[in-house]
Motif scaffolding. Structure first.
Motif, PDB file in Angstrom:
ATOM      1  N   THR A 108       0.850  -1.185   0.000  1.00 40.44           N
ATOM      2  CA  THR A 108       0.000   0.000   0.000  1.00 40.44           C
ATOM      3  C   THR A 108       0.889   1.239   0.000  1.00 40.44           C
ATOM      4  O   THR A 108       1.858   1.314   0.754  1.00 40.44           O
ATOM      5  N   ILE A 109       0.537   2.191  -0.851  1.00 38.66           N
ATOM      6  CA  ILE A 109       1.314   3.431  -0.926  1.00 38.66           C
ATOM      7  C   ILE A 109       1.098   4.250   0.345  1.00 38.66           C
ATOM      8  O   ILE A 109      -0.038   4.531   0.721  1.00 38.66           O
ATOM      9  N   GLU A 110       2.206   4.628   0.971  1.00 38.25           N
ATOM     10  CA  GLU A 110       2.135   5.477   2.164  1.00 38.25           C
ATOM     11  C   GLU A 110       2.548   6.916   1.865  1.00 38.25           C
ATOM     12  O   GLU A 110       2.101   7.825   2.534  1.00 38.25           O
ATOM     13  N   GLU A 111       3.428   7.073   0.863  1.00 40.70           N
ATOM     14  CA  GLU A 111       3.877   8.425   0.511  1.00 40.70           C
ATOM     15  C   GLU A 111       4.302   8.441  -0.945  1.00 40.70           C
ATOM     16  O   GLU A 111       4.867   7.477  -1.454  1.00 40.70           O
ATOM     17  N   LEU A 119       8.248  -1.019   5.600  1.00 42.45           N
ATOM     18  CA  LEU A 119       8.126   0.167   4.765  1.00 42.45           C
ATOM     19  C   LEU A 119       9.275   0.183   3.763  1.00 42.45           C
ATOM     20  O   LEU A 119      10.444   0.205   4.154  1.00 42.45           O
ATOM     21  N   TRP A 120       8.949   0.137   2.485  1.00 42.46           N
ATOM     22  CA  TRP A 120       9.926   0.090   1.399  1.00 42.46           C
ATOM     23  C   TRP A 120      10.063   1.449   0.733  1.00 42.46           C
ATOM     24  O   TRP A 120       9.068   2.147   0.516  1.00 42.46           O
ATOM     25  N   GLN A 121      11.289   1.808   0.382  1.00 45.00           N
ATOM     26  CA  GLN A 121      11.534   2.952  -0.492  1.00 45.00           C
ATOM     27  C   GLN A 121      11.606   2.400  -1.907  1.00 45.00           C
ATOM     28  O   GLN A 121      12.404   1.503  -2.194  1.00 45.00           O
ATOM     29  N   ARG A 159      18.305  -3.528   3.703  1.00 41.17           N
ATOM     30  CA  ARG A 159      17.605  -2.304   3.290  1.00 41.17           C
ATOM     31  C   ARG A 159      16.350  -2.657   2.509  1.00 41.17           C
ATOM     32  O   ARG A 159      16.398  -3.433   1.561  1.00 41.17           O
ATOM     33  N   ALA A 160      15.222  -2.098   2.890  1.00 42.61           N
ATOM     34  CA  ALA A 160      13.960  -2.270   2.166  1.00 42.61           C
ATOM     35  C   ALA A 160      13.897  -1.172   1.107  1.00 42.61           C
ATOM     36  O   ALA A 160      13.255  -0.135   1.276  1.00 42.61           O
ATOM     37  N   VAL A 220       6.196   2.351   0.255  1.00 42.77           N
ATOM     38  CA  VAL A 220       5.182   1.302   0.145  1.00 42.77           C
ATOM     39  C   VAL A 220       5.303   0.377   1.351  1.00 42.77           C
ATOM     40  O   VAL A 220       6.387  -0.121   1.650  1.00 42.77           O
ATOM     41  N   ARG A 221       4.168   0.139   2.023  1.00 44.56           N
ATOM     42  CA  ARG A 221       4.150  -0.785   3.159  1.00 44.56           C
ATOM     43  C   ARG A 221       3.647  -2.139   2.673  1.00 44.56           C
ATOM     44  O   ARG A 221       2.587  -2.238   2.083  1.00 44.56           O
TER      45      ARG A 221
END
Length: 127
Positions: free
Chosen positions: A41-44, A63-65, A102-103, A56-57
């Motif tokens: 799911t897009i968080e930002e 939480l992924w960049q 790293r995510a 994205v979570r």
């Protein structure tokens, strides 16, 4: 005159070194060669240079960049700041960071509501 030449040489070397770091950052050397899929799911959403990105979570809560293409590539893919909203479900096809702690991944394609946005169509592994 010698001092001025040394200063100019020093400035040139600093500029070249900074340029090399920028190229390394925007390259693929930090990413795995194998593509993976991330669902979440897009968080930002950030459309800021040097490259747009998403946070994205995933289902596990990580939480992924997700780095997209450069601003022009991202726009050419059809993805703009108005294409998606926080809370939207997303599937990302891309190359994750070689540092597994790293995510972080670089997207070659994102899919939102069944629509594909191909950031790097030439890099997409066969469907």
């Amino acid at each position: 005159m010698k001092m001025l030449s040394r200063m100019a040489l020093g400035a040139t070397l600093i500029t070249l070194a900074a340029g090399g770091q920028a190229l390394a950052h925007h390259g693929w050397s930090w990413a795995e060669s194998e593509q993976t899929e991330l669902k979440g799911t897009i968080e930002e959403i950030s459309m800021s240079p040097p490259h747009p990105s998403l946070e994205v979570r995933d289902a596990d809560g990580t939480l992924w960049q997700v780095d997209l293409g450069n601003p022009n590539q991202t726009e050419r893919s059809g993805f703009t700041g108005d294409t998606a909203e926080t809370g939207d479900a997303i599937t990302v096809l891309g190359n994750r960071n070689t540092d597994a702690s790293r995510a972080h991944m670089k997207a070659v394609r994102i899919t939102i509501e069944g629509t594909n946005y191909d950031m790097y169509p030439e890099r997409i592994a066969a469907d």
